[in-house]
Motif scaffolding. Structure first.
Motif, PDB file in Angstrom:
ATOM      1  N   LYS A 209       3.342  -4.371 -13.110  1.00 41.71           N
ATOM      2  CA  LYS A 209       2.315  -5.019 -12.298  1.00 41.71           C
ATOM      3  C   LYS A 209       1.558  -3.944 -11.518  1.00 41.71           C
ATOM      4  CE  LYS A 209       1.686  -8.461  -8.688  1.00 41.71           C
ATOM      5  NZ  LYS A 209       2.301  -8.881  -7.432  1.00 41.71           N
ATOM      6  N   ILE A 210       0.243  -3.917 -11.714  1.00 36.73           N
ATOM      7  CA  ILE A 210      -0.580  -2.921 -11.023  1.00 36.73           C
ATOM      8  C   ILE A 210      -1.301  -3.595  -9.855  1.00 36.73           C
ATOM      9  CG2 ILE A 210      -2.486  -1.274 -11.231  1.00 36.73           C
ATOM     10  CD1 ILE A 210      -1.726  -0.847 -14.142  1.00 36.73           C
ATOM     11  N   ASP A 211      -1.149  -2.994  -8.683  1.00 36.52           N
ATOM     12  CA  ASP A 211      -1.779  -3.496  -7.456  1.00 36.52           C
ATOM     13  C   ASP A 211      -2.644  -2.412  -6.839  1.00 36.52           C
ATOM     14  OD1 ASP A 211      -0.678  -6.133  -7.135  1.00 36.52           O
ATOM     15  OD2 ASP A 211       1.256  -5.151  -6.782  1.00 36.52           O
ATOM     16  N   LYS A 212      -3.548  -2.865  -5.989  1.00 36.05           N
ATOM     17  CA  LYS A 212      -4.358  -1.916  -5.213  1.00 36.05           C
ATOM     18  C   LYS A 212      -3.782  -1.858  -3.809  1.00 36.05           C
ATOM     19  CE  LYS A 212      -9.206  -0.997  -4.104  1.00 36.05           C
ATOM     20  NZ  LYS A 212     -10.559  -1.585  -4.152  1.00 36.05           N
ATOM     21  N   ILE A 213      -3.423  -0.663  -3.372  1.00 28.93           N
ATOM     22  CA  ILE A 213      -2.860  -0.494  -2.035  1.00 28.93           C
ATOM     23  C   ILE A 213      -3.618   0.631  -1.347  1.00 28.93           C
ATOM     24  CG2 ILE A 213      -0.770   0.035  -0.708  1.00 28.93           C
ATOM     25  CD1 ILE A 213       0.825  -0.906  -3.241  1.00 28.93           C
ATOM     26  N   SER A 214      -4.264   0.305  -0.249  1.00 32.09           N
ATOM     27  CA  SER A 214      -5.043   1.296   0.522  1.00 32.09           C
ATOM     28  C   SER A 214      -6.006   2.089  -0.356  1.00 32.09           C
ATOM     29  CB  SER A 214      -4.106   2.264   1.249  1.00 32.09           C
ATOM     30  OG  SER A 214      -3.203   1.568   2.035  1.00 32.09           O
ATOM     31  N   GLY A 215      -6.693   1.400  -1.238  1.00 32.24           N
ATOM     32  CA  GLY A 215      -7.739   2.031  -2.039  1.00 32.24           C
ATOM     33  C   GLY A 215      -7.258   2.737  -3.292  1.00 32.24           C
ATOM     34  N   LYS A 216      -5.926   2.828  -3.481  1.00 29.40           N
ATOM     35  CA  LYS A 216      -5.383   3.456  -4.691  1.00 29.40           C
ATOM     36  C   LYS A 216      -4.603   2.419  -5.499  1.00 29.40           C
ATOM     37  CE  LYS A 216      -5.056   8.210  -3.064  1.00 29.40           C
ATOM     38  NZ  LYS A 216      -4.179   9.369  -2.878  1.00 29.40           N
ATOM     39  N   TYR A 217      -4.317   2.770  -6.736  1.00 29.56           N
ATOM     40  CA  TYR A 217      -3.673   1.812  -7.635  1.00 29.56           C
ATOM     41  C   TYR A 217      -2.255   2.271  -7.966  1.00 29.56           C
ATOM     42  CZ  TYR A 217      -8.306  -0.110  -7.895  1.00 29.56           C
ATOM     43  OH  TYR A 217      -9.496  -0.663  -7.547  1.00 29.56           O
ATOM     44  N   TYR A 218      -1.333   1.313  -7.881  1.00 27.36           N
ATOM     45  CA  TYR A 218       0.081   1.592  -8.110  1.00 27.36           C
ATOM     46  C   TYR A 218       0.639   0.538  -9.062  1.00 27.36           C
ATOM     47  CZ  TYR A 218      -0.387   4.500  -3.938  1.00 27.36           C
ATOM     48  OH  TYR A 218      -0.791   5.440  -3.047  1.00 27.36           O
ATOM     49  N   GLY A 219       1.573   0.939  -9.877  1.00 19.58           N
ATOM     50  CA  GLY A 219       2.165  -0.018 -10.813  1.00 19.58           C
ATOM     51  C   GLY A 219       3.675  -0.011 -10.726  1.00 19.58           C
ATOM     52  N   LYS A 220       4.272  -1.192 -10.616  1.00 23.43           N
ATOM     53  CA  LYS A 220       5.736  -1.246 -10.574  1.00 23.43           C
ATOM     54  C   LYS A 220       6.283  -2.100 -11.707  1.00 23.43           C
ATOM     55  CE  LYS A 220       6.127  -5.062  -7.274  1.00 23.43           C
ATOM     56  NZ  LYS A 220       6.707  -5.506  -6.014  1.00 23.43           N
TER      57      LYS A 220
ATOM     58  N   VAL B 115      18.543   3.425  -7.397  1.00 23.11           N
ATOM     59  CA  VAL B 115      17.435   2.496  -7.138  1.00 23.11           C
ATOM     60  C   VAL B 115      17.221   1.617  -8.376  1.00 23.11           C
ATOM     61  CG1 VAL B 115      14.946   2.342  -6.704  1.00 23.11           C
ATOM     62  CG2 VAL B 115      16.315   4.082  -5.544  1.00 23.11           C
ATOM     63  N   PRO B 116      17.174   0.290  -8.191  1.00 22.44           N
ATOM     64  CA  PRO B 116      16.983  -0.589  -9.360  1.00 22.44           C
ATOM     65  C   PRO B 116      15.661  -0.290 -10.069  1.00 22.44           C
ATOM     66  CG  PRO B 116      17.592  -1.857  -7.423  1.00 22.44           C
ATOM     67  CD  PRO B 116      17.310  -0.470  -6.942  1.00 22.44           C
ATOM     68  N   LEU B 117      15.697  -0.347 -11.398  1.00 21.55           N
ATOM     69  CA  LEU B 117      14.456  -0.115 -12.152  1.00 21.55           C
ATOM     70  C   LEU B 117      13.467  -1.257 -11.939  1.00 21.55           C
ATOM     71  CD1 LEU B 117      15.184   1.464 -15.648  1.00 21.55           C
ATOM     72  CD2 LEU B 117      14.020   2.461 -13.696  1.00 21.55           C
ATOM     73  N   LYS B 118      14.012  -2.466 -11.801  1.00 24.66           N
ATOM     74  CA  LYS B 118      13.109  -3.598 -11.544  1.00 24.66           C
ATOM     75  C   LYS B 118      12.554  -3.431 -10.132  1.00 24.66           C
ATOM     76  CE  LYS B 118      14.035  -7.667 -13.464  1.00 24.66           C
ATOM     77  NZ  LYS B 118      14.679  -8.987 -13.656  1.00 24.66           N
ATOM     78  N   GLY B 119      11.274  -3.315 -10.036  1.00 16.96           N
ATOM     79  CA  GLY B 119      10.638  -3.074  -8.740  1.00 16.96           C
ATOM     80  C   GLY B 119      10.264  -1.606  -8.556  1.00 16.96           C
ATOM     81  N   PHE B 120      10.701  -0.756  -9.512  1.00 19.91           N
ATOM     82  CA  PHE B 120      10.428   0.681  -9.385  1.00 19.91           C
ATOM     83  C   PHE B 120       8.943   0.972  -9.630  1.00 19.91           C
ATOM     84  CE2 PHE B 120      10.326   5.125 -10.428  1.00 19.91           C
ATOM     85  CZ  PHE B 120      11.271   5.663  -9.584  1.00 19.91           C
ATOM     86  N   ARG B 121       8.364   1.801  -8.761  1.00 21.93           N
ATOM     87  CA  ARG B 121       6.940   2.128  -8.862  1.00 21.93           C
ATOM     88  C   ARG B 121       6.771   3.298  -9.826  1.00 21.93           C
ATOM     89  NH1 ARG B 121       4.092   1.739  -3.203  1.00 21.93           N
ATOM     90  NH2 ARG B 121       4.343  -0.480  -3.575  1.00 21.93           N
ATOM     91  N   MET B 122       6.339   3.029 -11.043  1.00 20.88           N
ATOM     92  CA  MET B 122       6.231   4.097 -12.050  1.00 20.88           C
ATOM     93  C   MET B 122       4.813   4.655 -12.185  1.00 20.88           C
ATOM     94  SD  MET B 122       6.553   2.115 -15.699  1.00 20.88           S
ATOM     95  CE  MET B 122       6.090   3.577 -16.613  1.00 20.88           C
ATOM     96  N   LEU B 123       3.815   3.906 -11.709  1.00 23.82           N
ATOM     97  CA  LEU B 123       2.436   4.426 -11.675  1.00 23.82           C
ATOM     98  C   LEU B 123       2.056   4.635 -10.219  1.00 23.82           C
ATOM     99  CD1 LEU B 123       0.652   1.993 -14.187  1.00 23.82           C
ATOM    100  CD2 LEU B 123       1.535   4.264 -14.691  1.00 23.82           C
ATOM    101  N   LYS B 124       1.515   5.786  -9.918  1.00 23.18           N
ATOM    102  CA  LYS B 124       1.195   6.082  -8.515  1.00 23.18           C
ATOM    103  C   LYS B 124      -0.158   6.752  -8.368  1.00 23.18           C
ATOM    104  CE  LYS B 124       5.852   6.731  -6.628  1.00 23.18           C
ATOM    105  NZ  LYS B 124       6.803   7.739  -6.187  1.00 23.18           N
ATOM    106  N   ASP B 125      -0.826   6.418  -7.260  1.00 22.69           N
ATOM    107  CA  ASP B 125      -1.970   7.184  -6.738  1.00 22.69           C
ATOM    108  C   ASP B 125      -3.206   7.233  -7.626  1.00 22.69           C
ATOM    109  OD1 ASP B 125      -0.494   7.843  -4.472  1.00 22.69           O
ATOM    110  OD2 ASP B 125       0.437   9.553  -5.485  1.00 22.69           O
TER     111      ASP B 125
END
Lengths: 355, 155
Positions: free
Chosen positions: B44-55, B84-94
C-alpha cells in the motif's frame, strides 16, 4: 506552552500512532485487479545464491611446480611420450578482470553483456638455456585472454526458463601493442532449459561448446542451484564446469567448497610458422575453498585457496589457423605434450555485486 | 489598461493554480494498493508529508515455515529490526514526484536479502507501474511490473 497541548503531545499522539500501526490488514485479503494482473515469470535468482558479480578485479597465483615437456614431433593422442626437458616453474599468476553489465533487466527478460581479461605470467628456471622453444616462449611472454560474452535469461512462464550464453575469447601470448590475428578468436556457447520449482531451487539441462579443458569440446551441462530451508546450506552446480557446496555463515559471509574447470586454447606466436597456428591447449581442475565476505555496501571480498591439478597441457598445430574437433575419441596428432605437477593456488579479488 | 493587467494576473494565477493541482493529481496516482509481478505481497502506497511510502499489507505466505510464526524481517542487516513483522513493513521510502509520471529519489527494500536499493517508479498507465531498483547507476538494476489492486466492486 499550554499544559493541554503538552498532554496531547505526550499521550495522545503516541496513542494515535499505535492505532495507525494496528491497521486491519484483513481488508487487503480480498482485492481484485483494477484491470488485469501482471504475468509472473521465473526469476533468474533463487534465495541464498552467491552474490552476482557485476565487476570483479582479482589476482591469481600458483606455488612452484615442475613442468615436463616432450619433443615437438607429433604424437597420437593416447601415445606415450618421453620427457625432453624438465623445468621448475617458479611463478605462475596474473591479473583477472571481469565486467558483467545488464543491458535489459526486466521480469520478462534479462540480457547481460560482459567483458573479461585474464593474464598468466610464467617464470621458468633456465628456460632460455634449455634450448626448448616451448619453455622459452612461455617464459618470454605471458598468456592473455580478452573476451566478450553475453547471457540471456528468458523466462517462459512462472516456472520454466531458457538461458543462452555466448562468448568470444581472443587467446594468445600477445600484448596490447602486438596483437595477433583476430581469426584465431575462440567461440564458446551454451544453451539451457530449466525449471524453478520454488524460491530455493532451480535446475537446468543443456549443451555447450567449450574450451574449458583446453581443446574444443561439446558437452552436456547440468545446472543445480539449491538452498536449504534455513537458508544456510546449498549447492551451486554447473556441471561439468564447476560444482560448489555453500554455507552462509551469516548474511555477510559465505563459504563455498568445490571445484572449477579452467582452461583455454592459446595461440603462441613465436612457434607459429607457415600460416599455421601453434596452440597451447591448457586445462586444469581447481578444487578449492572460497570465502566471500561483504566489505562495505555492495563491495565484496573474494578469496580462494586450493590446488591446481593439471588436466591437459598439450600443443596442436592448426593448419592455416583452422580449428578442429578432436573430442574424446579423435585421433588427430598432438604436436607436443607437457605435464605439470600439482600446485597450490590462491586468488584474491574485490567485486561490485548484486545480491 | 488597468483592467487588462488585473485580468492578466488572474489568468496567470489561475494557470499556475490549475497546473499545480494537475501536478498534485498526477503525483497522487501512485497512492493505492499494488501487487508485484511475483504476486507474493501487496504493497500500500501512501503520501506522507509530501513524499510517498509503501508498506507491505499482505503476504501470500504469512507464516515462516522454519519458525511456524508470522514472518519477520529476519534478513535485515540491523539486528534490532530482525523481529519486526513483515506485514506493515515499509519497503518503499522517500519517493518524490518528479513529473511525467515518474517518482524518484526513493529506495526499495528487498526483504529476501535485506538489501536496500535506490529506486525510481514510472507510471506506465493508470494501473501499471514499472519499479526499478538499482545500485549506484540505473544500469545496475532490475525493473519489475506492479499492478494496481482495488476493493472488489469498485471498478
Amino acid at each position: 506552552m499550554n499544559i493541554k497541548v503538552l498532554l496531547f503531545s505526550f499521550f495522545l499522539v503516541p496513542l494515535l500512532m499505535v492505532a495507525q500501526d494496528e491497521e486491519d490488514y484483513s481488508m487487503y485479503d480480498d482485492l481484485e485487479y483494477a484491470d488485469e494482473g501482471a504475468t509472473t515469470f521465473a526469476s533468474p535468482k533463487i534465495i541464498g545464491l552467491s552474490p552476482n558479480r557485476f565487476i570483479n578485479v582479482a589476482w591469481d597465483v600458483q606455488s612452484p611446480y615442475t613442468m615436463n615437456t616432450s619433443d615437438t614431433i607429433g604424437y597420437l593422442p593416447d601415445a606415450s611420450w618421453e620427457i625432453k626437458e624438465s623445468s621448475n616453474v617458479n611463478y605462475t599468476g596474473g591479473l583477472r578482470l571481469n565486467a558483467n553489465i545488464p543491458i535489459i533487466s526486466r521480469n520478462n527478460i534479462v540480457w547481460q553483456m560482459g567483458a573479461n581479461y585474464m593474464n598468466t605470467n610464467f617464470s621458468i628456471d633456465d628456460a632460455d638455456s634449455s634450448g626448448d622453444p616451448i619453455l622459452s616462449e612461455l617464459n618470454r611472454t605471458s598468456l592473455s585472454t580478452t573476451g566478450l560474452f553475453t547471457t540471456v535469461f528468458k523466462p517462459l512462464n512462472d516456472k520454466q526458463f531458457l538461458i543462452f550464453q555466448g562468448q568470444a575469447d581472443y587467446n594468445g601470448n600477445y600484448t596490447f601493442t602486438d596483437f595477433h590475428s583476430f581469426g584465431l578468436t575462440k567461440y564458446s556457447a551454451a544453451v539451457l532449459w530449466g525449471k524453478r520449482p520454488h524460491d530455493r531451487l532451480q535446475w537446468a539441462i543443456g549443451a555447450s561448446r567449450t574450451y574449458r579443458v583446453g581443446e574444443l569440446n561439446y558437452v552436456p551441462i547440468i545446472m543445480y542451484n539449491w538452498t536449504s530451508k534455513k537458508e544456510k546450506w546449498g549447492t551451486e552446480i554447473l556441471f561439468p564446469a564447476k560444482a560448489n557446496g555453500k554455507y552462509w555463515m551469516n548474511k555477510n559471509s559465505l563459504i563455498m567448497f568445490g571445484y572449477e574447470l579452467e582452461g583455454g586454447s592459446y595461440h603462441l606466436e613465436g612457434l607459429s610458422n607457415n600460416g599455421n597456428s601453434f596452440e597451447l591447449r591448457r586445462g586444469a581442475v581447481r578444487p578449492r575453498i572460497e570465502w566471500n565476505r561483504k566489505l562495505v555496501g555492495f563491495f565484496w571480498l573474494n578469496a580462494q585457496l586450493g590446488t591446481r591439478i593439471n588436466y591437459g597441457f598439450t600443443y596442436d598445430e592448426l593448419e592455416n589457423g583452422k580449428e578442429f574437433f578432436r573430442g574424446f575419441f579423435g585421433q588427430q596428432e598432438i604436436a607436443a605434450f607437457s605435464s605439470l605437477g600439482t600446485s597450490l593456488y590462491g586468488l584474491v579479488g574485490i567485486s561490485f555485486v548484486s545480491l | 489598461m488597468k483592467k487588462f493587467k488585473i485580468l492578466a494576473i488572474i489568468f496567470v494565477g489561475l494557470f499556475l493554480l490549475t497546473s499545480m493541482v494537475g501536478d498534485s493529481e498526477d503525483a497522487d496516482k501512485l497512492v493505492g494498493v499494488w501487487e508485484p509481478s511475483n504476486k507474493k505481497i501487496k504493497v500500500k502506497i501512501d503520501k506522507i508529508s509530501g513524499k510517498y511510502y509503501g508498506k507491505i499489507v499482505w503476504l501470500r505466505e504469512p507464516i515462516d515455515p522454519v519458525t511456524g510464526k508470522p514472518k519477520t524481517d529476519k534478513n535485515n542487516p540491523d539486528e534490532s529490526l530482525k523481529d519486526v513483522p513483515l506485514k506493515g513493513f515499509r519497503m518503499l521510502k522517500d519517493f518524490v514526484y518528479s513529473g511525467n509520471g515518474e517518482w524518484s529519489e526513493g529506495t526499495i527494500y528487498d526483504p529476501q536479502n535485506g538489501s536496500t536499493y535506490s529506486s525510481v517508479i514510472k507510471l506506465k498507465d493508470e494501473n501499471t507501474l514499472d519499479i526499478r531498483g538499482f545500485i549506484g547507476l540505473k544500469t545496475f538494476g532490475r525493473t519489475d511490473v506492479w499492478k494496481r489492486l482495488i476493493m472488489k466492486n469498485k471498478k
